[in-house]
Design an enzyme around this catalytic site. Structure first.
Site, PDB file in Angstrom:
ATOM      1  N   TYR A  48      -3.082  31.900  35.451  1.00 34.88           N
ATOM      2  CA  TYR A  48      -1.992  32.409  36.297  1.00 34.88           C
ATOM      3  C   TYR A  48      -1.348  33.644  35.661  1.00 34.88           C
ATOM      4  O   TYR A  48      -0.533  34.317  36.291  1.00 34.88           O
ATOM      5  CB  TYR A  48      -0.907  31.355  36.541  1.00 34.88           C
ATOM      6  CG  TYR A  48      -1.366  30.096  37.233  1.00 34.88           C
ATOM      7  CD1 TYR A  48      -2.635  29.986  37.789  1.00 34.88           C
ATOM      8  CD2 TYR A  48      -0.523  28.990  37.333  1.00 34.88           C
ATOM      9  CE1 TYR A  48      -3.049  28.815  38.412  1.00 34.88           C
ATOM     10  CE2 TYR A  48      -0.925  27.819  37.963  1.00 34.88           C
ATOM     11  CZ  TYR A  48      -2.201  27.743  38.494  1.00 34.88           C
ATOM     12  OH  TYR A  48      -2.603  26.584  39.113  1.00 34.88           O
ATOM     13  N   HIS A 106      -9.149  23.172  33.634  1.00 31.35           N
ATOM     14  CA  HIS A 106      -8.768  23.687  34.952  1.00 31.35           C
ATOM     15  C   HIS A 106      -9.821  23.391  36.029  1.00 31.35           C
ATOM     16  O   HIS A 106      -9.474  23.010  37.146  1.00 31.35           O
ATOM     17  CB  HIS A 106      -8.480  25.189  34.859  1.00 31.35           C
ATOM     18  CG  HIS A 106      -7.600  25.711  35.935  1.00 31.35           C
ATOM     19  ND1 HIS A 106      -6.731  26.753  35.765  1.00 31.35           N
ATOM     20  CD2 HIS A 106      -7.434  25.339  37.226  1.00 31.35           C
ATOM     21  CE1 HIS A 106      -6.084  26.993  36.893  1.00 31.35           C
ATOM     22  NE2 HIS A 106      -6.505  26.142  37.800  1.00 31.35           N
TER      23      HIS A 106
HETATM   24  N1  LIG Z   1      -5.387  22.922  39.361  1.00 30.74           N
HETATM   25  C1  LIG Z   1      -5.747  23.731  40.330  1.00 30.74           C
HETATM   26  O1  LIG Z   1      -6.943  24.024  40.504  1.00 30.74           O
HETATM   27  C2  LIG Z   1      -4.710  24.311  41.219  1.00 30.74           C
HETATM   28  C3  LIG Z   1      -3.381  24.139  40.914  1.00 30.74           C
HETATM   29  N2  LIG Z   1      -2.388  24.653  41.711  1.00 30.74           N
HETATM   30  C4  LIG Z   1      -0.979  24.366  41.357  1.00 30.74           C
HETATM   31  O2  LIG Z   1      -0.347  23.730  42.467  1.00 30.74           O
HETATM   32  C5  LIG Z   1       0.833  24.467  42.812  1.00 30.74           C
HETATM   33  C6  LIG Z   1       1.154  24.357  44.289  1.00 30.74           C
HETATM   34  O3  LIG Z   1       0.131  24.861  45.085  1.00 30.74           O
HETATM   35  P1  LIG Z   1       0.226  26.271  45.871  1.00 30.74           P
HETATM   36  O4  LIG Z   1      -1.169  26.722  46.056  1.00 30.74           O
HETATM   37  O5  LIG Z   1       1.175  27.146  45.188  1.00 30.74           O
HETATM   38  O6  LIG Z   1       0.715  25.887  47.311  1.00 30.74           O
HETATM   39  P2  LIG Z   1       1.836  24.952  48.001  1.00 30.74           P
HETATM   40  O7  LIG Z   1       1.099  24.002  48.854  1.00 30.74           O
HETATM   41  O8  LIG Z   1       2.818  24.465  47.003  1.00 30.74           O
HETATM   42  O9  LIG Z   1       2.511  25.985  48.975  1.00 30.74           O
HETATM   43  C7  LIG Z   1       3.246  27.075  48.517  1.00 30.74           C
HETATM   44  C8  LIG Z   1       3.613  27.910  49.725  1.00 30.74           C
HETATM   45  O10 LIG Z   1       4.460  27.147  50.580  1.00 30.74           O
HETATM   46  C9  LIG Z   1       5.692  27.843  50.791  1.00 30.74           C
HETATM   47  N3  LIG Z   1       6.727  26.801  50.793  1.00 30.74           N
HETATM   48  C10 LIG Z   1       7.219  26.086  49.757  1.00 30.74           C
HETATM   49  N4  LIG Z   1       8.105  25.177  50.153  1.00 30.74           N
HETATM   50  C11 LIG Z   1       8.214  25.302  51.496  1.00 30.74           C
HETATM   51  C12 LIG Z   1       8.971  24.636  52.476  1.00 30.74           C
HETATM   52  N5  LIG Z   1       9.804  23.660  52.138  1.00 30.74           N
HETATM   53  N6  LIG Z   1       8.833  25.021  53.770  1.00 30.74           N
HETATM   54  C13 LIG Z   1       7.978  26.022  54.101  1.00 30.74           C
HETATM   55  N7  LIG Z   1       7.209  26.688  53.209  1.00 30.74           N
HETATM   56  C14 LIG Z   1       7.334  26.332  51.918  1.00 30.74           C
HETATM   57  C15 LIG Z   1       5.811  28.808  49.655  1.00 30.74           C
HETATM   58  O11 LIG Z   1       6.511  29.952  50.043  1.00 30.74           O
HETATM   59  P3  LIG Z   1       7.731  30.566  49.167  1.00 30.74           P
HETATM   60  O12 LIG Z   1       7.274  30.634  47.744  1.00 30.74           O
HETATM   61  O13 LIG Z   1       7.936  31.899  49.808  1.00 30.74           O
HETATM   62  O14 LIG Z   1       8.892  29.615  49.390  1.00 30.74           O
HETATM   63  C16 LIG Z   1       4.351  29.167  49.392  1.00 30.74           C
HETATM   64  O15 LIG Z   1       3.909  30.157  50.294  1.00 30.74           O
HETATM   65  C17 LIG Z   1       0.485  25.899  42.362  1.00 30.74           C
HETATM   66  O16 LIG Z   1       1.619  26.731  42.360  1.00 30.74           O
HETATM   67  C18 LIG Z   1      -0.151  25.604  41.037  1.00 30.74           C
HETATM   68  O17 LIG Z   1       0.843  25.340  40.075  1.00 30.74           O
HETATM   69  C19 LIG Z   1      -2.720  25.311  42.863  1.00 30.74           C
HETATM   70  C20 LIG Z   1      -4.028  25.532  43.205  1.00 30.74           C
HETATM   71  C21 LIG Z   1      -5.132  25.055  42.409  1.00 30.74           C
HETATM   72  O1  LIG Z   2      -4.374  28.193  41.442  1.00 33.57           O
HETATM   73  C1  LIG Z   2      -5.212  27.576  40.775  1.00 33.57           C
HETATM   74  O2  LIG Z   2      -4.889  26.772  39.889  1.00 33.57           O
HETATM   75  C2  LIG Z   2      -6.636  27.788  41.006  1.00 33.57           C
HETATM   76  O3  LIG Z   2      -7.426  27.088  40.452  1.00 33.57           O
HETATM   77  C3  LIG Z   2      -7.156  28.868  41.897  1.00 33.57           C
HETATM   78  O4  LIG Z   2      -8.522  28.696  42.131  1.00 33.57           O
HETATM   79  C4  LIG Z   2      -6.567  28.899  43.209  1.00 33.57           C
HETATM   80  O5  LIG Z   2      -6.981  27.710  43.823  1.00 33.57           O
HETATM   81  C5  LIG Z   2      -7.032  30.070  44.004  1.00 33.57           C
HETATM   82  O6  LIG Z   2      -6.814  30.058  45.132  1.00 33.57           O
HETATM   83  C6  LIG Z   2      -7.733  31.228  43.442  1.00 33.57           C
HETATM   84  O7  LIG Z   2      -8.086  32.102  44.494  1.00 33.57           O
END
Ligand SMILES: NC(=O)C1=CN([C@@H]2O[C@H](COP(=O)(O)OP(=O)(O)OC[C@H]3O[C@@H](n4cnc5c(N)ncnc54)[C@H](OP(=O)(O)O)[C@@H]3O)[C@@H](O)[C@H]2O)C=CC1
Ligand SMILES: O=C(O)C(=O)[C@@H](O)[C@H](O)C(=O)CO
Length: 276
Positions: A48, A106
């Site tokens: 990140y 990851h």
């Molecule tokens: N281990 C892995 O492979 C992965 C881990 N992750 C982790 O998981 C976390 C969460 O997943 P992420 O992909 O960020 O997506 P989320 O499902 O948490 O969604 C985030 C989005 O939703 C919006 N949002 C948040 N709260 C609300 C609400 N109450 N109402 C409407 N919209 C809302 C945010 O906008 P805004 O910010 O503008 O409020 C943002 O656009 C990541 O940030 C990361 O830490 C994610 C992907 C892969």
């Molecule tokens: O956000 C994370 O932790 C990821 O592993 C990424 O792969 C994320 O899912 C992503 O969308 C990258 O394009």
């Protein structure tokens, strides 16, 4: 706040804060706000490129570091043993922290087949005191079993994509059977169509809650730990405010029924998708 107890004894809050794409001064502001509002588990990752931002927010926030749980992740390009330890030390250096509370592989990247070597590095890093608890992300049941078989150590956490359109019932059950806590990434489906789903909207209205709150409550009633991300203080507060209502069995089932075979937000199937 309510807590889960990991099999190694560490307690985690039932909901944490995602930080993907929160970077720089805006990121520091958003993460500081989340901590000040009551989030104590902060999820970041080497990839990140915001571990420095997370560290800066922790130093600015009103809560001492000792009361926070910081979770980071090792990227697949550093899965050789010494590379893994070096990357972990670099992550600690960037964040200005002495240790991570939880630290995860990851992605399994099965074609590359290096995750067992990386896991051995995490086991040793835990012994060296650099990490309190060790886990993985995106691991299928057979990958979990291979870690146990080849190292004798089962992860305590598996962080997977999980939201109503991809509810991961099979993987959740597999994690639970192995004593592994499931964490939910993209619990709000990355703000996609799920947030406008009519079934979720009806249930939300019945509880005078928002759709996001209903989803996060559903996660917790399934015994999983969601990690919603928001850059906005008002949404951060709303996403945390899910401990004062309960979904009925019928409501849980109606949400379970929304799942789709191809419901992943970006098609990232860990059996084939690779990320380094
Ligand atoms: N281990 C892995 O492979 C992965 C881990 N992750 C982790 O998981 C976390 C969460 O997943 P992420 O992909 O960020 O997506 P989320 O499902 O948490 O969604 C985030 C989005 O939703 C919006 N949002 C948040 N709260 C609300 C609400 N109450 N109402 C409407 N919209 C809302 C945010 O906008 P805004 O910010 O503008 O409020 C943002 O656009 C990541 O940030 C990361 O830490 C994610 C992907 C892969
Ligand atoms: O956000 C994370 O932790 C990821 O592993 C990424 O792969 C994320 O899912 C992503 O969308 C990258 O394009």
């Amino acid at each position: 706040m309510e807590y889960y107890q990991l099999t190694d004894g560490l307690q985690l809050p039932k909901l944490g804060f995602g930080t993907f794409r929160l970077k720089g001064s805006a990121g520091v502001k958003a993460i500081t706000s989340a901590i000040d509002q009551g989030y104590t588990l902060i999820d970041t990752a080497y990839n990140y490129e915001n571990e420095g931002t997370v560290g800066a927010a922790i130093r600015r926030a009103s809560v001492p570091r000792s009361q926070l749980l910081v979770q980071s992740k090792l990227p697949g390009r550093y899965y050789h043993y010494q590379d893994a330890l070096d990357a972990l030390e670099e992550s600690l250096h960037r964040s200005g922290l002495d240790y991570f509370d939880t630290y995860l592989l990851h992605w399994p990247n099965p074609k590359k087949d290096e995750y067992v070597e990386a896991w051995r590095a995490l086991i040793d890093a835990q012994k060296f005191g650099l990490i309190r608890s060790i886990g993985v992300c995106n691991f299928l049941p057979e990958y979990l079993d291979r870690l146990q078989k080849e190292t004798g150590v089962m992860p305590v956490i598996n962080q997977i994509e999980l939201h109503p359109y991809f509810n991961q019932a099979t993987q959740r059950a597999a994690d639970e059977k192995r004593g592994v806590l499931t964490q939910d990434w993209s619990p709000l489906g990355r703000a996609s169509a799920v947030l406008n789903d009519p079934v979720l909207k009806t249930i939300a209205d019945a509880h005078s809650k928002g759709v996001g709150q209903v989803i996060l409550r559903w996660d917790i009633q399934h015994g999983t730990l969601p990690l919603p991300k928001s850059a906005h203080a008002s949404r951060q507060a709303a996403n945390l405010d899910v401990f004062d209502f309960e979904l009925s069995d019928d409501e849980m089932q109606r949400i379970d029924d929304l799942t789709k075979p191809d419901g992943r937000t970006k098609g990232q199937n860990p059996a084939t998708y690779e990320e380094f």
